[in-house]
Structure formats: C-alpha cells, structure tokens
Write an enzyme that holds these catalytic residues in place. Structure first.
Site, PDB file in Angstrom:
ATOM      1  N   PHE A 156       4.441   1.256   3.887  1.00 30.30           N
ATOM      2  CA  PHE A 156       4.225   2.053   5.054  1.00 30.30           C
ATOM      3  C   PHE A 156       2.967   1.689   5.466  1.00 30.30           C
ATOM      4  CE2 PHE A 156       2.162   5.091   2.279  1.00 30.30           C
ATOM      5  CZ  PHE A 156       0.850   5.192   2.708  1.00 30.30           C
ATOM      6  N   GLU A 183      10.752   3.075   6.083  1.00 23.92           N
ATOM      7  CA  GLU A 183      11.498   3.859   6.985  1.00 23.92           C
ATOM      8  C   GLU A 183      10.313   5.058   7.740  1.00 23.92           C
ATOM      9  OE1 GLU A 183      11.388   3.468   3.894  1.00 23.92           O
ATOM     10  OE2 GLU A 183      11.738   5.556   2.773  1.00 23.92           O
ATOM     11  N   CYS A 288      -3.782  -0.903  -0.723  1.00 26.53           N
ATOM     12  CA  CYS A 288      -3.480  -1.661  -1.971  1.00 26.53           C
ATOM     13  C   CYS A 288      -5.008  -1.849  -2.402  1.00 26.53           C
ATOM     14  CB  CYS A 288      -2.418  -2.352  -2.214  1.00 26.53           C
ATOM     15  SG  CYS A 288      -2.832  -4.074  -1.542  1.00 26.53           S
ATOM     16  N   GLU A 387      -2.649   5.748  -9.537  1.00 19.42           N
ATOM     17  CA  GLU A 387      -3.056   5.539  -8.135  1.00 19.42           C
ATOM     18  C   GLU A 387      -2.756   6.461  -7.063  1.00 19.42           C
ATOM     19  OE1 GLU A 387      -0.055   2.902  -5.822  1.00 19.42           O
ATOM     20  OE2 GLU A 387      -1.810   1.952  -4.934  1.00 19.42           O
TER      21      GLU A 387
HETATM   22  P1  NAD Z   1       7.010   2.621  -1.610  1.00 24.49           P
HETATM   23  O1  NAD Z   1       7.299   1.872  -2.966  1.00 24.49           O
HETATM   24  O2  NAD Z   1       7.542   4.173  -1.560  1.00 24.49           O
HETATM   25  O3  NAD Z   1       7.987   1.944  -0.449  1.00 24.49           O
HETATM   26  C1  NAD Z   1       8.102   0.493  -0.055  1.00 24.49           C
HETATM   27  C2  NAD Z   1       9.412   0.122   0.210  1.00 24.49           C
HETATM   28  O4  NAD Z   1      10.344   0.221  -0.642  1.00 24.49           O
HETATM   29  C3  NAD Z   1       9.849   0.766   1.552  1.00 24.49           C
HETATM   30  O5  NAD Z   1      10.501  -0.148   2.276  1.00 24.49           O
HETATM   31  C4  NAD Z   1      10.945   1.754   0.853  1.00 24.49           C
HETATM   32  O6  NAD Z   1      11.870   2.115   1.855  1.00 24.49           O
HETATM   33  C5  NAD Z   1      11.450   1.157  -0.249  1.00 24.49           C
HETATM   34  N1  NAD Z   1      11.898   1.851  -1.524  1.00 24.49           N
HETATM   35  C6  NAD Z   1      11.317   3.417  -1.906  1.00 24.49           C
HETATM   36  N2  NAD Z   1      12.080   3.678  -2.739  1.00 24.49           N
HETATM   37  C7  NAD Z   1      12.743   2.647  -3.098  1.00 24.49           C
HETATM   38  C8  NAD Z   1      13.486   2.786  -4.165  1.00 24.49           C
HETATM   39  N3  NAD Z   1      13.868   3.701  -4.983  1.00 24.49           N
HETATM   40  N4  NAD Z   1      14.790   1.997  -4.069  1.00 24.49           N
HETATM   41  C9  NAD Z   1      14.507   0.858  -3.438  1.00 24.49           C
HETATM   42  N5  NAD Z   1      13.661   0.789  -2.427  1.00 24.49           N
HETATM   43  C10 NAD Z   1      12.715   1.724  -2.195  1.00 24.49           C
HETATM   44  O7  NAD Z   1       5.539   2.182  -1.191  1.00 24.49           O
HETATM   45  P2  NAD Z   1       4.819   3.023   0.163  1.00 24.49           P
HETATM   46  O8  NAD Z   1       4.653   4.144  -0.105  1.00 24.49           O
HETATM   47  O9  NAD Z   1       5.596   2.739   1.433  1.00 24.49           O
HETATM   48  O10 NAD Z   1       3.586   1.850   0.038  1.00 24.49           O
HETATM   49  C11 NAD Z   1       2.440   2.418  -0.910  1.00 24.49           C
HETATM   50  C12 NAD Z   1       2.521   1.573  -1.701  1.00 24.49           C
HETATM   51  O11 NAD Z   1       2.540   0.233  -1.728  1.00 24.49           O
HETATM   52  C13 NAD Z   1       1.130   1.838  -2.633  1.00 24.49           C
HETATM   53  O12 NAD Z   1       1.310   1.902  -4.032  1.00 24.49           O
HETATM   54  C14 NAD Z   1       0.422   0.467  -2.563  1.00 24.49           C
HETATM   55  O13 NAD Z   1      -0.661   0.251  -3.499  1.00 24.49           O
HETATM   56  C15 NAD Z   1       1.601  -0.538  -2.528  1.00 24.49           C
HETATM   57  N6  NAD Z   1       0.993  -1.940  -1.592  1.00 24.49           N
HETATM   58  C16 NAD Z   1       0.785  -2.789  -2.442  1.00 24.49           C
HETATM   59  C17 NAD Z   1       0.112  -3.858  -1.615  1.00 24.49           C
HETATM   60  C18 NAD Z   1       0.148  -5.264  -2.477  1.00 24.49           C
HETATM   61  O14 NAD Z   1      -0.356  -6.052  -1.853  1.00 24.49           O
HETATM   62  N7  NAD Z   1       0.051  -5.275  -3.845  1.00 24.49           N
HETATM   63  C19 NAD Z   1       0.014  -3.882  -0.342  1.00 24.49           C
HETATM   64  C20 NAD Z   1       0.283  -2.799   0.473  1.00 24.49           C
HETATM   65  C21 NAD Z   1       0.914  -1.451  -0.279  1.00 24.49           C
END
Ligand code: NAD
Length: 487
Positions: A156, A183, A288, A387
């Site tokens: 997101f 989403e 991140c 985190e």
């Molecule tokens: P999230 O893991 O909750 O969601 C990421 C994606 O995965 C979304 O599209 C979501 O719909 C999907 N998803 C969520 N739960 C799932 C499941 N159980 N099974 C399959 N798909 C699933 O992450 P978020 O809250 O959207 O974003 C924040 C996180 O992303 C933080 O931990 C941040 O550090 C990380 N992030 C990392 C980087 C990087 O480059 N390493 C960059 C941006 C964000």
C-alpha cells in the site's frame, strides 16, 4: 473512472485490454486516510478472474515476444510522456488514498517515471555477449529471451512507484504482466494503467486485477505464470517465495524492515537531524526504508536529541493535500491503532517517551498519530525489534562504532541503514561490515534508483535478483547460449 468522495465507484479490473466492473464479488472500501471518507470500493478477484487474466496474458505474450524490442519500447516512450502530463493528477490521487503529503506523492511519481525511462533503454540493456573462435571456426553468443506471463503483487505504501519496479521492465523484455496492487490503494495503479492503455499497448500485455489472498494464491499456483515479483511484509514475502518457488516459478520477494540510523559524535548535527526527520517521519514512517531505531554512539546523544526533539515537536501534521503539512495520517484506522499499540508497549516496557505522538491533535475523522521518540530503549524491547511501520523512533545508546555494528547486524532484517559521520574511515568501515542491502552515508533514505538494483538482505528479501536496474533484465529474461559453426 476514479471515484470522487461524493460518488463511490467500484474499481475496475483491466483484462485483455477491456475495463470490467466485476459483479457479485466481495469488495473492500478504499478510504481517504485524512478524513475517513470512502473513496471507492475495491473488488476482490476470484480464481476464475485470475485464470481469465492469465490466459489472456499468455495469448498476448505469444505475439508480443515476436515484436522487436525497439518497437516494444515505443508504447513505453508514449507512456512516459503521458505520465509526465498527468503527474500532478496522479500525485493527488496518491495522496487522497494513501495519505502521504503532496510533495512526497510528487516525488514518488517522479521515481515511478524514472523506472519507465530506464526500461525504455531495453534494446541496450538486453544485449548479450559474444566471443568468436571459442574453438577454431566456432562462435558463441548469449541471447536473452522473455519468460512468459509475469505477476506483480504490491504493497500500500508506494502505489505509483512499486508497480513500476516491475511491469515496465517485464513488458520491455517481451513478457506479459498481471498486476495485483494493494486492495487499500487501488486508485493510483488504476489511473497509471489507464495511461498505459492510452499509450497503445496491445490487449493482454498488461492486466490489472484487485483483491487479496484468493487472487494471489491463484497467481502463485497458475501453471502459465512463470515469474512472481512481490513487495510487502516479511511473513507474506516468505509465503510468496516458498509457495511460488515450490511451483517452479522464478520469484523475487521484497519484505519488511527494521532500519537503524547510526550517529557518530562527529556528525553534522543540524543536517543529521533533518535527515533523521525525513527518514523516520516522512510518509508517517510508512516506508520500508524508514529509520526506526536511532543508534547514538558515544557523546552523540545529548546534542543530537536536543535538536531532534525540538524539530519533531514543530512538525506540521495534517491532511497531506494541505500546503505546509510535513506528515500525513496513517493509511487505515486499523493500522493507526496498531501503531498506537506499539507506543503503549514502549511505555509499558520502560522506554522514556521524549515526544508522545498520542498527544497530537486529532483532526476530522482521519487516522492521525503524531511523531513519537522513545529514549533509553534496549535491544530486547518490542519497539526495538519489530517493524512498526509508523512514526515511532526508538533511541538506543551505545559507546562505540563496533557496538553499533554488532547491534545492527543482530537484527533479523537487513533492508536499509545509514551512518552519519564526518569520518570517511568510520563510514567506510560501517558500509563494508554492515549486513544490510541499502546503505546511506549521511543520507537518511538510501532510495531506490531505477538504474541501480534495489533490495534488502536477510528477512527483508527472499530471492536472488533484486528489483529494477540490470537485475530486472536478468529476472524477466531467460539466457540462452548459442554456439555455431558454419561448414
Ligand atoms: P502486505 O504484506 O500486507 O501486503 C502486500 C501485498 O500482499 C498486497 O497486495 C496484499 O493484498 C497481499 N497480501 C496480503 N496478505 C496476503 C496473504 N496472506 N497472502 C497473499 N497475499 C497477501 O504489506 P502492506 O501492508 O501492503 O505493505 C507494508 C509492508 O511492505 C511493510 O512490511 C513494508 O516494509 C513492506 N515494503 C517493503 C518494501 C521493500 O522494498 N522491501 C517496499 C515497500 C513496502
């Protein structure tokens, strides 16, 4: 296509060049975090939707891979022009659904455009190697070929930029792509894909679906999906990596972070404070790359914290779309409560709050939490280990650079870090011994640049080829060695 706050619309899928309003699907409200107003409803794709999208992408791929790379990049040149023309509009949508400030959104859109610019160089980036006379009269060369249907699952916090780490590179390499953005923020990627449609990409080469676990699982298990790029939290990154790899797919899964900012006593304190503010509280800590633990070395703590606390108290928190606002709200009310829970835990575990964000004025129905700084945090405390993904900075005091390096290297995460110092020797030692993927020297956010690869280490990344840069070309292509002799 994008809903206004007064008229709530269902967000569309984009499959095989057609915008679709799915009916009878589960939906989730997309909110403006600054006001709590519902902006749109995001439909959750089901297994059958994904199957349709993948099959369309596969059909498109069979033709697209035959298009010469110099022609494949032409829609991307047009896309870049359209993105430039609509940059302000895209940034406004981004702020409305994500909450980050207008300046932050504009900077994100700029970085997104840079990804497209670099992908336009694919004719050069895809060049192979050759060597004549590997044996008498025998020549050898490598070529790079696309791999098929690739999928991208994105978080997101960077809805304009993170999808661009993936699809411009994948498409320019000759693949077809399916994007499944978060989403929580589907409106920015939807507008961006509308522009890609306008740029004249053939139907099926890019597809957009929305949803959650069911959609993702269908992509991970679909036999026609050959590669999966993921960015999100560590538990989901690990799940994506293990599941897709077990299906024989190529995977790059970028995960969560716990980033340390190390300040030496000889650092330029006023400039370091500005860098820490940007790193820890920019985008409300929802990056991140956000600095989450401030490690002060020796005598650095007193002069640094004095300035830092004053500057933090002066931070303008409010609706990111308003002029002068330096920090916006958190993305959802649930996430805001979760971050507030960490602040409560910090107090309960005995850390000293120097600035308590819970006291910040709550405006309207938004999901606001002010910046928080805890002093005298120990490495065992929850706020030092997990985190938080919010505007909470924990200060750990150590005596030497050696201790700082040991502390940072003990973290199970390794996404980003920074050292602030006037000593080239200290900076060099830190950069070389630290087990982290992205290192800043007097830079608080070692940001992703399109022409360099980007990823963390340890639990912040599962895979081997990093995002964008030359790694993206390797990830989205298969190498072939051709050895020839002519009689
Ligand atoms: P999230 O893991 O909750 O969601 C990421 C994606 O995965 C979304 O599209 C979501 O719909 C999907 N998803 C969520 N739960 C799932 C499941 N159980 N099974 C399959 N798909 C699933 O992450 P978020 O809250 O959207 O974003 C924040 C996180 O992303 C933080 O931990 C941040 O550090 C990380 N992030 C990392 C980087 C990087 O480059 N390493 C960059 C941006 C964000």
């Amino acid at each position: 296509m994008i809903a206004t706050e007064s008229k709530v619309e269902l967000v569309s899928f984009y499959i095989n060049g057609v915008w679709e309003k799915p009916s009878g699907h589960t939906t989730q409200s997309v909110t403006n975090p600054a006001t709590g107003a519902v902006l749109a409803e995001a439909p959750f794709a089901e297994k059958a939707d994904i199957d349709r999208a993948v099959r369309a992408a596969h059909e498109a791929f069979l033709k697209w891979r035959e298009v010469p790379v110099v022609d494949r990049v032409q829609p991307l040149y047009r896309y870049k022009t359209l993105l430039e023309r609509h940059a302000t509009e895209l940034a406004a949508i981004l702020t409305r659904e994500n909450g980050k400030t207008a300046d932050d959104s504009k900077a994100e859109v700029r970085r997104a455009i840079q990804m497209v610019e670099v992908a336009c160089g694919m004719p050069s980036l895809m060049l192979g190697d050759s060597l004549n006379d590997v044996a008498q009269g025998i020549d050898c060369k490598t070529i790079r070929q696309p791999i098929g249907v690739c999928a991208g699952i994105t978080p997101f916090n960077f809805p304009a930029m993170v999808p661009m780490w993936m699809h411009p590179f994948a498409i320019a390499c000759g693949n077809a792509f399916i994007l499944k953005p978060s989403e929580k923020v589907p409106l920015t990627p939807t507008r961006a894909i509308e522009l890609l449609h306008d740029a004249g990409l053939p139907p099926g080469v890019i597809n957009l679906v929305h949803g959650g676990k069911e959609a993702v699982d269908a992509l991970l298990h679909h036999p026609l999906v050959k590669a999966v790029s993921f960015v999100g939290s560590t538990p989901v990154a690990k799940y994506i990596y293990t599941t897709a790899a077990a299906e024989g797919k190529r995977v790059q899964a970028l995960g969560g972070a716990k980033n340390h900012l190390v300040v030496m006593p000889d650092a330029d304190m006023p400039k370091t404070v500005e860098a820490i503010i940007g790193s820890a509280f920019g985008a409300a800590g929802e990056r991140c790359l956000a600095g989450s633990v401030l490690v002060t070395v020796g005598d650095a703590a007193a002069p640094l914290l004095d300035l830092l606390v004053k500057r933090t108290r002066s931070l303008a928190v409010g609706d990111g779309s308003a002029a002068g606002v330096e920090m916006g709200p958190l993305v959802t009310s649930d996430h805001c409560r979760r971050v507030e829970g960490y602040v409560e835990k910090g107090v309960a575990e005995g850390a000293t709050p120097l600035v308590d964000g819970r006291q910040a004025k709550k405006t309207g129905g938004g999901f606001f939490l002010g910046p928080t700084i805890f002093d005298h945090v120990t490495p065992q405390m929850t706020i030092a280990r997990e985190e938080i993904f919010g505007p909470v900075l924990s200060v750990i005091r150590v005596n030497t650079l050696d201790e700082a390096i040991q502390l940072v290297n003990q973290s199970p995460y390794g996404n980003a870090t920074a050292i602030f110092t006037a000593s080239g020797k200290a900076a060099r030692e830190y950069s070389s011994r630290i087990e982290v993927g992205m290192v800043g020297v007097n830079v608080g956010v070692a940001a992703p640049l399109a022409f360099f690869p980007f990823a963390g280490w340890k639990n912040s990344f599962f895979g081997d080829l990093h995002a964008h840069g030359k790694d993206a070309v390797a990830f989205y292509t298969e190498q072939k060695v051709i050895m020839s002799r002519w009689f």
